[in-house]
Design a protein around this motif. Structure first.
Motif, PDB file in Angstrom:
ATOM      1  N   CYS A 221       0.840  -1.199   0.000  1.00 22.82           N
ATOM      2  CA  CYS A 221       0.000   0.000   0.000  1.00 22.82           C
ATOM      3  C   CYS A 221       0.873   1.245   0.000  1.00 22.82           C
ATOM      4  CB  CYS A 221      -0.929  -0.003   1.216  1.00 22.82           C
ATOM      5  SG  CYS A 221      -0.087  -0.271   2.782  1.00 22.82           S
ATOM      6  N   VAL A 222       0.286   2.344  -0.471  1.00 17.84           N
ATOM      7  CA  VAL A 222       1.020   3.607  -0.558  1.00 17.84           C
ATOM      8  C   VAL A 222       0.032   4.754  -0.392  1.00 17.84           C
ATOM      9  CG1 VAL A 222       0.792   3.636  -3.107  1.00 17.84           C
ATOM     10  CG2 VAL A 222       2.588   4.992  -2.011  1.00 17.84           C
ATOM     11  N   ILE A 231       6.288  13.763   0.497  1.00 19.28           N
ATOM     12  CA  ILE A 231       6.259  12.804   1.618  1.00 19.28           C
ATOM     13  C   ILE A 231       5.287  11.664   1.285  1.00 19.28           C
ATOM     14  CG2 ILE A 231       5.798  12.477   4.073  1.00 19.28           C
ATOM     15  CD1 ILE A 231       6.353  15.420   4.516  1.00 19.28           C
ATOM     16  N   VAL A 232       5.818  10.444   1.326  1.00 20.11           N
ATOM     17  CA  VAL A 232       5.018   9.283   0.936  1.00 20.11           C
ATOM     18  C   VAL A 232       5.160   8.208   2.016  1.00 20.11           C
ATOM     19  CG1 VAL A 232       4.872   7.410  -0.765  1.00 20.11           C
ATOM     20  CG2 VAL A 232       5.270   9.754  -1.533  1.00 20.11           C
ATOM     21  N   ALA A 233       4.057   7.525   2.310  1.00 20.73           N
ATOM     22  CA  ALA A 233       4.084   6.422   3.274  1.00 20.73           C
ATOM     23  C   ALA A 233       3.756   5.121   2.548  1.00 20.73           C
ATOM     24  CB  ALA A 233       3.069   6.666   4.384  1.00 20.73           C
ATOM     25  N   THR A 234       4.466   4.046   2.903  1.00 18.45           N
ATOM     26  CA  THR A 234       4.147   2.737   2.326  1.00 18.45           C
ATOM     27  C   THR A 234       4.113   1.692   3.426  1.00 18.45           C
ATOM     28  OG1 THR A 234       6.467   2.140   1.909  1.00 18.45           O
ATOM     29  CG2 THR A 234       5.298   3.254   0.116  1.00 18.45           C
ATOM     30  N   GLY A 235       3.406   0.601   3.147  1.00 25.60           N
ATOM     31  CA  GLY A 235       3.359  -0.529   4.078  1.00 25.60           C
ATOM     32  C   GLY A 235       3.485  -1.817   3.298  1.00 25.60           C
ATOM     33  N   SER A 242       6.965   2.554   6.221  1.00 30.04           N
ATOM     34  CA  SER A 242       8.114   3.289   5.674  1.00 30.04           C
ATOM     35  C   SER A 242       7.662   4.690   5.276  1.00 30.04           C
ATOM     36  CB  SER A 242       8.671   2.597   4.424  1.00 30.04           C
ATOM     37  OG  SER A 242       8.921   1.244   4.680  1.00 30.04           O
ATOM     38  N   ILE A 243       8.457   5.684   5.654  1.00 33.29           N
ATOM     39  CA  ILE A 243       8.195   7.064   5.238  1.00 33.29           C
ATOM     40  C   ILE A 243       9.313   7.456   4.277  1.00 33.29           C
ATOM     41  CG2 ILE A 243       7.896   9.452   5.994  1.00 33.29           C
ATOM     42  CD1 ILE A 243       5.720   7.697   7.146  1.00 33.29           C
ATOM     43  N   TRP A 244       8.938   7.988   3.108  1.00 33.29           N
ATOM     44  CA  TRP A 244       9.899   8.334   2.064  1.00 33.29           C
ATOM     45  C   TRP A 244       9.837   9.829   1.774  1.00 33.29           C
ATOM     46  CZ3 TRP A 244      11.903   3.812  -0.707  1.00 33.29           C
ATOM     47  CH2 TRP A 244      11.263   2.605  -0.366  1.00 33.29           C
ATOM     48  N   ASP A 245      11.003  10.393   1.438  1.00 34.56           N
ATOM     49  CA  ASP A 245      11.056  11.753   0.910  1.00 34.56           C
ATOM     50  C   ASP A 245      11.564  11.622  -0.517  1.00 34.56           C
ATOM     51  OD1 ASP A 245      11.595  14.310   0.122  1.00 34.56           O
ATOM     52  OD2 ASP A 245      12.693  14.889   1.928  1.00 34.56           O
TER      53      ASP A 245
END
Length: 374
Positions: A221-222, A231-235, A242-245
């Motif tokens: 998921c995202v 800023i993006v979150a994934t699972g 996970s938090i991404w920049d």
């Protein structure tokens, strides 16, 4: 939790989605859709929770969701998004993508448009061979779908044929998709990669690739931060958040231990993005709160004279950045609450809008909490 209302529906629920509110609406959301999976007869259902006649003495909401209408759906419901107030786009395990229309005058649902086998393994024309459509995202009238076949499709709600298809976008299964900007999408796949695609480019290659290091843990998921598009979150399968920049590096900014099994969905709250929600196969639903105490927050409202107030963008950005993008968000006072105390079967889907949360489970139940921040 006293303010959660459960409804047993005798079908495993794979997706729950609030109907979006009109732009100027002040009232909380009052209608949501559900989709089912792993049943002989899968259904898309619309439910109402907006019955104000059921408010108790102290203002708390009483009364369970009421079924407004439902319609049979061929295959498992893999994903579902509202296109607008009346139309819902549904992704099927058969590879077909359908737009259902809600007729509010007589409370019925009908199939409005259908793209048969939008996703397929071998040949679109054979009787078998459909590949599951795993994810769908809408930006009316545009609809993007991804699937087990590694294909990305761009549809328009008013056109019969796909506007664009990237046939071999990914050699592995694509699990989810979200819009980054109007012309850019973000996909996650079964080998731990996050890819950005620019739909204006004719090249069938991603413009950027990010990946989890080491084990190629499938990402399921995202979600993108509603105000800060980088800023993006994934699972994924390991339950980690996970938090991404996406402006920097190719790896996540932070990896947070979360669930004990697959994380099925992650959602930033659309209007309070300091709050994030995740649900899992382990039967839990977590509320991640990075909003620190009011006393410690920069003041968003600066008095500019008696009657005018304006937002300081810098203050807002600072607070968000310090929260999700700090190397260890947990140090910065992140509160994590499991909203389901006695967890049992998988929580497959959740949606948040305003003060309301809806989620659905393999225990054949849907739950509504209308006082999320009470």
């Amino acid at each position: 939790m006293e303010d959660v209302c459960a409804k047993f529906v005798s079908q495993k629920i794979s997706k729950t989605r609030w109907r979006p509110l009109p732009a100027a609406a002040l009232q909380p959301p009052d209608l949501f859709a559900t989709g089912s999976w792993d049943n002989e007869d899968n259904r898309i259902s619309l439910w109402s929770v907006g019955d104000l006649g059921n408010v108790g003495l102290s203002g708390e909401y009483q009364g369970e969701p009421q079924l407004l209408c439902d319609i049979r759906h061929n295959g498992d419901v893999m994903d579902m998004q509202f296109l607008d107030q009346e139309r819902i786009v549904v992704a099927s395990s058969t590879g077909t993508v359908t737009i259902f229309r809600h007729h509010q005058n007589n409370q019925t649902l009908s199939a409005n448009q259908r793209w048969e086998k939008a996703h397929y393994h071998v040949d679109q024309d054979t009787s078998c061979g459909g590949a599951a459509c795993t994810g769908v995202i809408c930006n009316n009238p545009e609809i993007v779908t991804v699937g087990e076949d590694g294909r990305i499709n761009l549809f328009r709600a008013d056109q019969k044929d796909a506007v664009r298809s990237i046939d071999n976008a990914d050699s592995s299964t694509l699990h989810a998709v979200t819009f980054l900007r109007t012309n850019e999408i973000l996909t996650v796949n079964s080998i731990g990669q996050l890819k950005i695609w620019d739909l204006r480019q004719q090249r069938n290659e991603p413009s950027q690739i990010f990946s989890l290091t080491g084990d190629r843990v499938p990402l399921h998921c995202v979600d993108r931060h509603p105000n800060q598009q980088h800023i993006v979150a994934t699972g994924g399968q390991d339950g980690m958040l996970s938090i991404w920049d996406i402006r920097q590096g190719s790896m996540p900014v932070s990896l947070l231990n979360a669930h004990e099994a697959e994380m099925w969905e992650v959602h930033f709250h659309p209007s309070k993005p300091d709050h994030l929600f995740t649900c899992s196969e382990d039967g839990s639903l977590w509320h991640w709160d990075t909003s620190t105490d009011v006393s410690e927050k920069p003041s968003f409202l600066h008095q500019g004279g008696r009657s005018s107030t304006y937002f300081s963008h810098n203050a807002i950005n600072q607070s968000v950045v310090s929260a999700w993008l700090s190397n260890d968000p947990t140090k910065d006072r992140m509160e994590i609450t499991n909203l389901i105390p006695n967890q049992t079967l998988s929580v497959n889907s959740l949606d948040v809008l305003g003060p309301c949360l809806v989620y659905g489970t393999d225990a054949e139940a849907i739950y509504v909490n209308r006082q999320l921040f009470a």
